[in-house]
Design a protein around this motif. Structure first.
Motif, PDB file in Angstrom:
ATOM      1  N   ARG A 268     -32.923 -67.539 -79.408  1.00  0.00           N
ATOM      2  CA  ARG A 268     -33.607 -68.761 -78.966  1.00  0.00           C
ATOM      3  C   ARG A 268     -32.542 -69.845 -78.951  1.00  0.00           C
ATOM      4  O   ARG A 268     -31.837 -70.066 -79.937  1.00  0.00           O
ATOM      5  CB  ARG A 268     -34.729 -69.126 -79.933  1.00  0.00           C
ATOM      6  N   ASP A 269     -32.386 -70.512 -77.812  1.00  0.00           N
ATOM      7  CA  ASP A 269     -31.346 -71.527 -77.705  1.00  0.00           C
ATOM      8  C   ASP A 269     -31.721 -72.613 -76.717  1.00  0.00           C
ATOM      9  O   ASP A 269     -32.735 -72.540 -76.037  1.00  0.00           O
ATOM     10  CB  ASP A 269     -29.996 -70.897 -77.346  1.00  0.00           C
ATOM     11  N   CYS A 270     -30.877 -73.642 -76.679  1.00  0.00           N
ATOM     12  CA  CYS A 270     -30.980 -74.718 -75.691  1.00  0.00           C
ATOM     13  C   CYS A 270     -29.561 -75.074 -75.265  1.00  0.00           C
ATOM     14  O   CYS A 270     -28.595 -74.578 -75.837  1.00  0.00           O
ATOM     15  CB  CYS A 270     -31.713 -75.936 -76.249  1.00  0.00           C
ATOM     16  N   ALA A 271     -29.442 -75.911 -74.246  1.00  0.00           N
ATOM     17  CA  ALA A 271     -28.112 -76.282 -73.760  1.00  0.00           C
ATOM     18  C   ALA A 271     -28.098 -77.732 -73.293  1.00  0.00           C
ATOM     19  O   ALA A 271     -29.080 -78.231 -72.727  1.00  0.00           O
ATOM     20  CB  ALA A 271     -27.684 -75.358 -72.624  1.00  0.00           C
ATOM     21  N   PHE A 272     -26.965 -78.380 -73.548  1.00  0.00           N
ATOM     22  CA  PHE A 272     -26.706 -79.762 -73.159  1.00  0.00           C
ATOM     23  C   PHE A 272     -25.296 -79.855 -72.608  1.00  0.00           C
ATOM     24  O   PHE A 272     -24.490 -78.947 -72.790  1.00  0.00           O
ATOM     25  CB  PHE A 272     -26.776 -80.690 -74.385  1.00  0.00           C
ATOM     26  N   ARG A 273     -25.007 -80.979 -71.993  1.00  0.00           N
ATOM     27  CA  ARG A 273     -23.625 -81.319 -71.666  1.00  0.00           C
ATOM     28  C   ARG A 273     -23.248 -82.527 -72.513  1.00  0.00           C
ATOM     29  O   ARG A 273     -24.031 -83.447 -72.685  1.00  0.00           O
ATOM     30  CB  ARG A 273     -23.481 -81.651 -70.184  1.00  0.00           C
ATOM     31  N   ASP A 274     -22.023 -82.497 -73.039  1.00  0.00           N
ATOM     32  CA  ASP A 274     -21.543 -83.669 -73.767  1.00  0.00           C
ATOM     33  C   ASP A 274     -21.108 -84.713 -72.737  1.00  0.00           C
ATOM     34  O   ASP A 274     -21.156 -84.462 -71.529  1.00  0.00           O
ATOM     35  CB  ASP A 274     -20.457 -83.280 -74.776  1.00  0.00           C
ATOM     36  N   PRO A 275     -20.688 -85.908 -73.173  1.00  0.00           N
ATOM     37  CA  PRO A 275     -20.344 -86.957 -72.202  1.00  0.00           C
ATOM     38  C   PRO A 275     -19.220 -86.580 -71.234  1.00  0.00           C
ATOM     39  O   PRO A 275     -19.138 -87.137 -70.132  1.00  0.00           O
ATOM     40  CB  PRO A 275     -19.918 -88.136 -73.089  1.00  0.00           C
ATOM     41  N   ALA A 276     -18.359 -85.631 -71.614  1.00  0.00           N
ATOM     42  CA  ALA A 276     -17.270 -85.208 -70.725  1.00  0.00           C
ATOM     43  C   ALA A 276     -17.702 -84.076 -69.799  1.00  0.00           C
ATOM     44  O   ALA A 276     -16.937 -83.660 -68.933  1.00  0.00           O
ATOM     45  CB  ALA A 276     -16.062 -84.763 -71.542  1.00  0.00           C
ATOM     46  N   GLY A 277     -18.926 -83.556 -69.980  1.00  0.00           N
ATOM     47  CA  GLY A 277     -19.406 -82.470 -69.140  1.00  0.00           C
ATOM     48  C   GLY A 277     -19.308 -81.100 -69.782  1.00  0.00           C
ATOM     49  O   GLY A 277     -19.756 -80.113 -69.202  1.00  0.00           O
ATOM     50  N   ASN A 278     -18.722 -81.004 -70.984  1.00  0.00           N
ATOM     51  CA  ASN A 278     -18.616 -79.714 -71.665  1.00  0.00           C
ATOM     52  C   ASN A 278     -20.004 -79.158 -71.963  1.00  0.00           C
ATOM     53  O   ASN A 278     -20.882 -79.881 -72.426  1.00  0.00           O
ATOM     54  CB  ASN A 278     -17.841 -79.861 -72.979  1.00  0.00           C
ATOM     55  N   MET A 279     -20.181 -77.867 -71.739  1.00  0.00           N
ATOM     56  CA  MET A 279     -21.449 -77.209 -72.037  1.00  0.00           C
ATOM     57  C   MET A 279     -21.547 -76.956 -73.535  1.00  0.00           C
ATOM     58  O   MET A 279     -20.662 -76.352 -74.139  1.00  0.00           O
ATOM     59  CB  MET A 279     -21.539 -75.874 -71.293  1.00  0.00           C
ATOM     60  N   ILE A 280     -22.633 -77.427 -74.137  1.00  0.00           N
ATOM     61  CA  ILE A 280     -22.902 -77.228 -75.555  1.00  0.00           C
ATOM     62  C   ILE A 280     -24.197 -76.426 -75.652  1.00  0.00           C
ATOM     63  O   ILE A 280     -25.262 -76.930 -75.279  1.00  0.00           O
ATOM     64  CB  ILE A 280     -23.044 -78.566 -76.321  1.00  0.00           C
ATOM     65  N   ARG A 281     -24.096 -75.199 -76.126  1.00  0.00           N
ATOM     66  CA  ARG A 281     -25.287 -74.370 -76.359  1.00  0.00           C
ATOM     67  C   ARG A 281     -25.562 -74.398 -77.847  1.00  0.00           C
ATOM     68  O   ARG A 281     -24.630 -74.413 -78.661  1.00  0.00           O
ATOM     69  CB  ARG A 281     -25.064 -72.937 -75.885  1.00  0.00           C
ATOM     70  N   ILE A 282     -26.832 -74.399 -78.215  1.00  0.00           N
ATOM     71  CA  ILE A 282     -27.215 -74.422 -79.623  1.00  0.00           C
ATOM     72  C   ILE A 282     -28.192 -73.274 -79.846  1.00  0.00           C
ATOM     73  O   ILE A 282     -29.240 -73.217 -79.202  1.00  0.00           O
ATOM     74  CB  ILE A 282     -27.823 -75.765 -80.036  1.00  0.00           C
ATOM     75  N   ASN A 283     -27.831 -72.379 -80.765  1.00  0.00           N
ATOM     76  CA  ASN A 283     -28.660 -71.231 -81.106  1.00  0.00           C
ATOM     77  C   ASN A 283     -29.498 -71.520 -82.344  1.00  0.00           C
ATOM     78  O   ASN A 283     -29.025 -72.192 -83.269  1.00  0.00           O
ATOM     79  CB  ASN A 283     -27.794 -70.006 -81.407  1.00  0.00           C
ATOM     80  N   GLN A 284     -30.705 -70.972 -82.370  1.00  0.00           N
ATOM     81  CA  GLN A 284     -31.557 -71.031 -83.543  1.00  0.00           C
ATOM     82  C   GLN A 284     -31.112 -69.944 -84.525  1.00  0.00           C
ATOM     83  O   GLN A 284     -30.963 -68.784 -84.143  1.00  0.00           O
ATOM     84  CB  GLN A 284     -33.020 -70.798 -83.150  1.00  0.00           C
TER      85      GLN A 284
END
Length: 136
Positions: free
Chosen positions: A118-134
């Motif tokens: 189970r996860d979600c994803a964001f971009r940081d201000p520079a555009g880097n993909m940040i995925r976060i896993n439960q």
């Protein structure tokens, strides 16, 4: 032999926006903030994990890259295809709400993936993909 991850590097193009995201929104500690030649390297990391850090670096700092390469890096950063980081939390929904309230760019809401995460994803201000896993 004991091998650990000490640091990983992600590019940033706006040090103040990077600080606001990693320090203020994600809650990471600032471990270093070094300026040189009009550029800044910012080291952050999770509290309680002093041996693991993220170094936010200016992508133009490498003197060996060409102007064309700098342009390509900037284009890849803007699309979220240059840098990527996967984090883990025991409260995915809580961190998702915090990131969303902080105006982070949502790429994917919390989702149960078919491969068991189970996860979600964001971009940081520079555009880097940040995925976060439960976790758990």
């Amino acid at each position: 032999m004991n091998l650990t991850i000490h640091a990983t590097f992600l590019p940033h193009d706006d040090p103040e926006a990077a600080l606001a995201f990693y320090r203020d929104t994600l809650g990471f500690e600032v471990r270093g903030d070094v300026g040189y030649g009009g550029m800044r390297w910012i080291t952050v990391g999770p509290a309680g994990q002093p041996g693991t850090s993220i170094v936010l670096h200016p992508p133009a700092a490498d003197p060996g890259i060409t102007e064309d390469e700098r342009r390509i890096i900037a284009e890849m950063m803007a699309k979220g295809t240059y840098g990527m980081l996967t984090l883990a939390t025991d409260d995915l929904d809580g961190i998702f709400d915090r990131l969303q309230a902080g105006d982070a760019e949502v790429v994917q809401e919390p989702t149960d993936q078919p491969y068991g995460v189970r996860d979600c994803a964001f971009r940081d201000p520079a555009g880097n993909m940040i995925r976060i896993n439960q976790l758990g």
